[in-house]
Motif scaffolding. Structure first.
Motif, PDB file in Angstrom:
ATOM      1  N   HIS A 261       0.133   3.020  20.365  1.00  0.00           N
ATOM      2  CA  HIS A 261      -0.519   2.375  19.586  1.00  0.00           C
ATOM      3  C   HIS A 261      -0.782   0.656  19.775  1.00  0.00           C
ATOM      4  N   ALA A 262       0.608   0.353  20.124  1.00  0.00           N
ATOM      5  CA  ALA A 262       0.289  -1.592  20.261  1.00  0.00           C
ATOM      6  C   ALA A 262      -0.824  -1.532  21.624  1.00  0.00           C
ATOM      7  N   ASP A 263      -0.494  -0.811  22.460  1.00  0.00           N
ATOM      8  CA  ASP A 263      -1.548  -1.222  23.977  1.00  0.00           C
ATOM      9  C   ASP A 263      -3.110  -0.999  23.182  1.00  0.00           C
ATOM     10  N   ALA A 264      -3.133   0.104  22.304  1.00  0.00           N
ATOM     11  CA  ALA A 264      -4.814   0.203  22.200  1.00  0.00           C
ATOM     12  C   ALA A 264      -4.901  -0.612  20.575  1.00  0.00           C
ATOM     13  N   LEU A 265      -4.488  -1.344  20.420  1.00  0.00           N
ATOM     14  CA  LEU A 265      -4.696  -2.417  19.729  1.00  0.00           C
ATOM     15  C   LEU A 265      -4.504  -4.213  20.152  1.00  0.00           C
ATOM     16  N   GLY A 266      -3.939  -3.822  21.563  1.00  0.00           N
ATOM     17  CA  GLY A 266      -3.363  -5.553  22.016  1.00  0.00           C
ATOM     18  C   GLY A 266      -2.607  -6.313  21.185  1.00  0.00           C
ATOM     19  N   THR A 267      -1.904  -5.873  20.268  1.00  0.00           N
ATOM     20  CA  THR A 267      -0.650  -5.639  19.540  1.00  0.00           C
ATOM     21  C   THR A 267       0.819  -6.055  20.321  1.00  0.00           C
ATOM     22  N   LYS A 268       1.338  -6.898  20.545  1.00  0.00           N
ATOM     23  CA  LYS A 268       2.635  -6.828  21.119  1.00  0.00           C
ATOM     24  C   LYS A 268       3.857  -6.687  20.446  1.00  0.00           C
ATOM     25  N   LEU A 269       4.571  -5.910  21.535  1.00  0.00           N
ATOM     26  CA  LEU A 269       5.537  -4.620  21.299  1.00  0.00           C
ATOM     27  C   LEU A 269       6.596  -5.565  21.896  1.00  0.00           C
ATOM     28  N   ILE A 270       8.067  -4.924  20.802  1.00  0.00           N
ATOM     29  CA  ILE A 270       9.201  -5.078  20.770  1.00  0.00           C
ATOM     30  C   ILE A 270      10.011  -3.866  20.604  1.00  0.00           C
ATOM     31  N   SER A 271      10.498  -4.226  22.565  1.00  0.00           N
ATOM     32  CA  SER A 271      12.158  -2.226  22.000  1.00  0.00           C
ATOM     33  C   SER A 271      12.590  -3.136  22.701  1.00  0.00           C
ATOM     34  N   HIS A 272      13.895  -1.814  22.516  1.00  0.00           N
ATOM     35  CA  HIS A 272      14.871  -1.894  23.130  1.00  0.00           C
ATOM     36  C   HIS A 272      15.189  -0.855  23.996  1.00  0.00           C
ATOM     37  N   GLU A 273      16.289  -0.004  25.147  1.00  0.00           N
ATOM     38  CA  GLU A 273      15.941   1.397  25.564  1.00  0.00           C
ATOM     39  C   GLU A 273      16.571   2.558  24.268  1.00  0.00           C
ATOM     40  N   GLN A 274      16.494   3.408  24.678  1.00  0.00           N
ATOM     41  CA  GLN A 274      16.782   4.238  23.176  1.00  0.00           C
ATOM     42  C   GLN A 274      18.419   4.575  23.523  1.00  0.00           C
ATOM     43  N   GLY A 275      18.447   4.905  22.143  1.00  0.00           N
ATOM     44  CA  GLY A 275      19.892   4.682  21.498  1.00  0.00           C
ATOM     45  C   GLY A 275      20.983   2.865  21.118  1.00  0.00           C
ATOM     46  N   GLY A 276      19.140   2.358  21.398  1.00  0.00           N
ATOM     47  CA  GLY A 276      20.395   0.683  21.144  1.00  0.00           C
ATOM     48  C   GLY A 276      19.830   0.651  19.492  1.00  0.00           C
ATOM     49  N   ASP A 277      20.923  -0.642  18.866  1.00  0.00           N
ATOM     50  CA  ASP A 277      20.817  -1.153  17.686  1.00  0.00           C
ATOM     51  C   ASP A 277      19.672  -1.151  16.963  1.00  0.00           C
ATOM     52  N   PRO A 278      19.375  -0.308  15.931  1.00  0.00           N
ATOM     53  CA  PRO A 278      17.479  -0.937  14.949  1.00  0.00           C
ATOM     54  C   PRO A 278      17.467  -2.412  14.892  1.00  0.00           C
ATOM     55  N   ALA A 279      18.709  -2.810  14.431  1.00  0.00           N
ATOM     56  CA  ALA A 279      18.953  -4.220  13.354  1.00  0.00           C
ATOM     57  C   ALA A 279      18.461  -5.101  14.654  1.00  0.00           C
ATOM     58  N   ALA A 280      18.936  -5.230  15.733  1.00  0.00           N
ATOM     59  CA  ALA A 280      18.945  -6.528  17.032  1.00  0.00           C
ATOM     60  C   ALA A 280      16.895  -5.557  17.664  1.00  0.00           C
ATOM     61  N   VAL A 281      16.995  -4.820  17.292  1.00  0.00           N
ATOM     62  CA  VAL A 281      15.684  -5.009  17.791  1.00  0.00           C
ATOM     63  C   VAL A 281      14.727  -5.357  16.704  1.00  0.00           C
ATOM     64  N   LEU A 282      14.402  -5.284  15.238  1.00  0.00           N
ATOM     65  CA  LEU A 282      14.361  -6.563  14.248  1.00  0.00           C
ATOM     66  C   LEU A 282      14.448  -7.731  14.760  1.00  0.00           C
ATOM     67  N   TYR A 283      15.538  -7.982  14.808  1.00  0.00           N
ATOM     68  CA  TYR A 283      16.116  -9.296  15.030  1.00  0.00           C
ATOM     69  C   TYR A 283      15.264 -10.299  16.627  1.00  0.00           C
ATOM     70  N   ASP A 284      15.253  -8.947  17.301  1.00  0.00           N
ATOM     71  CA  ASP A 284      14.780  -9.748  18.552  1.00  0.00           C
ATOM     72  C   ASP A 284      13.129 -10.112  17.944  1.00  0.00           C
ATOM     73  N   ALA A 285      12.386  -8.912  17.071  1.00  0.00           N
ATOM     74  CA  ALA A 285      11.306  -9.432  16.863  1.00  0.00           C
ATOM     75  C   ALA A 285      11.469 -10.795  15.996  1.00  0.00           C
ATOM     76  N   VAL A 286      11.968 -10.781  15.312  1.00  0.00           N
ATOM     77  CA  VAL A 286      11.929 -11.682  14.238  1.00  0.00           C
ATOM     78  C   VAL A 286      11.698 -13.085  15.106  1.00  0.00           C
ATOM     79  N   GLU A 287      12.806 -13.144  15.868  1.00  0.00           N
ATOM     80  CA  GLU A 287      12.856 -14.047  17.158  1.00  0.00           C
ATOM     81  C   GLU A 287      11.819 -14.669  17.996  1.00  0.00           C
ATOM     82  N   TYR A 288      10.959 -13.442  18.686  1.00  0.00           N
ATOM     83  CA  TYR A 288       9.896 -13.335  18.968  1.00  0.00           C
ATOM     84  C   TYR A 288       8.836 -14.697  18.344  1.00  0.00           C
TER      85      TYR A 288
END
Length: 409
Positions: A261-288
């Motif tokens: 979806h992100a590629d189709a929309l041209g939108t930036k995506l923040i993600s971690h490896e499978q099994g990572g901490d969801p809170a850490a992913v969202l924290y990184d997205a806010v920091e970005y």
């Protein structure tokens, strides 16, 4: 959309109109019968026996003169006309007055006050008044129709109570038709439950400190990730920059799905490896977002049930770490009562700010759309109405009610 519910509301309107018309016809028939009886009470004046006429100087003439003298001076012409009109009016007492008196006498239980007076006045003026008995069968049918449409029971009862309040004791003369009275009552009853908690979503986003962080939650398979993609397009169309964050770190293929979806929309995506901490992913997205002047962060989360303690604990951790501005619950409109119950349970477990209903275009019953806001106290904010990224629309309670009880507004 919601055509089945619209048809059932239309049937209620027809039921009440039919009841009112039957009542009006019965009243007209009673009035006609009484008029016919009144017309035969007294013989016509031409059939009255004529007074004896004798010579002016005879005994009858003398008696007549004596009687006239005893009666006093003869009244003038105007007086005679007035007396004649009064007598005629008295002889033509209308049925309505008798019905009004009967209406005041009919209650043996001591009822008094405005209700009895209003009912009597309605009889006296020949109007049809809507009483509780008139609505009993139509309301029963409406209640069954609402429950069959997956409207939550407490919501259905609230709708019926509002209709009773709006309609019982009303007369047809106060509106042009019974149908208009029913339409107004249905409009008000539906709007009161559908519009609970509504706020101006776009204004709140515009006025909030940036970045605005929105977290999406709900069970698996209801369209959370697709809804995030649609809202990314929604915000970008309004001149806002967006970053997506994949907090669904446990489901295989989740990264690939949201990245597509992100590629189709041209939108930036923040993600971690499978099994990572969801809170850490969202924290990184806010920091970005803060570092790059991005306006809105849209965070996906793992599909979960409210009974899944580990997953609910993740939501609590996200709240602590990220402190999102909004948490939106996502479910399918076609899920009906199941969606309503899940919304209630998620709101109890982790307070939500609003709901996104997907597949609304495929929902004929409308039960979830009618019920969720009233049950949770939180508004429906968006409806998914198709497969494309543009197929999402702001939920407008007034427009929906107009569609259900009026026309295709």
């Amino acid at each position: 959309m919601f055509d089945g519910l619209k048809d059932k509301l239309g049937s209620f309107r027809e039921d009440v109109e039919e009841t009112a018309e039957e009542k009006a016809d019965a009243a007209d028939a009673d009035a006609a019968d009484t008029d016919a009886v009144d017309g035969h009470d007294d013989p016509p004046a031409a059939e009255q026996p004529a007074a004896d006429v004798t010579d002016a100087g005879g005994p009858a003439s003398a008696a007549t003169a004596e009687s006239a003298a005893d009666a006093g001076p003869e009244p003038d012409d105007d007086g005679d006309a007035a007396d004649t009109d009064g007598d005629a009016t008295a002889e033509r007492e209308p049925l309505a007055a008798e019905e009004a008196a009967a209406a005041l006498r009919e209650d043996d239980d001591g009822e008094s006050g405005p209700g009895r007076l209003k009912r009597a006045a309605a009889f006296a003026t020949g109007k049809v008044i809507i009483e509780a008995d008139d609505l009993e069968d139509p309301l029963w049918n409406l209640e069954m129709a609402l429950l069959e449409s997956d409207v939550e029971m407490n919501v259905a009862e609230e709708i019926l109570d509002t209709i009773r309040e709006k309609m019982i004791g009303e007369t047809r003369a106060q509106v042009e038709t019974t149908g208009e009275l029913v339409e107004t009552a249905l409009h008000d009853a539906l709007y009161e439950v559908i519009s609970v908690g509504q706020f101006d979503f776009d204004a709140r986003i515009a006025e909030a400190d940036k970045p605005v962080t929105i977290v999406f939650t709900g069970v698996n398979g209801v369209g959370k990730t697709t809804s995030i993609a649609k809202l990314s397009r929604y915000f970008e169309d309004r001149g806002l920059d967006v970053v997506m964050a994949n907090g669904d770190t446990y489901r295989a293929g989740a990264n690939e799905q949201i990245r597509e979806h992100a590629d189709a929309l041209g939108t930036k995506l923040i993600s971690h490896e499978q099994g990572g901490d969801p809170a850490a992913v969202l924290y990184d997205a806010v920091e970005y977002a803060e570092a790059n002047d991005v306006d809105v962060v849209l965070g996906d989360t793992a599909g979960r049930l409210h009974t899944s303690n580990d997953l609910m604990a993740q939501l609590e951790k996200i709240d602590r770490v990220v402190d999102p501005d909004m948490t939106l619950f996502v479910d399918e409109a076609v899920a009906g009562q199941d969606a309503v119950e899940r919304a209630k349970q998620f709101n109890d477990a982790a307070e939500i700010d609003g709901t996104v209903l997907t597949k609304a275009d495929a929902d004929s019953s409308g039960g979830a759309a009618i019920s969720i806001a009233y049950v949770t106290g939180r508004p429906i904010l968006f409806l998914g109405v198709g497969q494309g990224y543009d197929d999402v629309e702001r939920f407008d309670p007034e427009r929906l009610v107009e569609q259900l009880v009026g026309g295709d507004a």
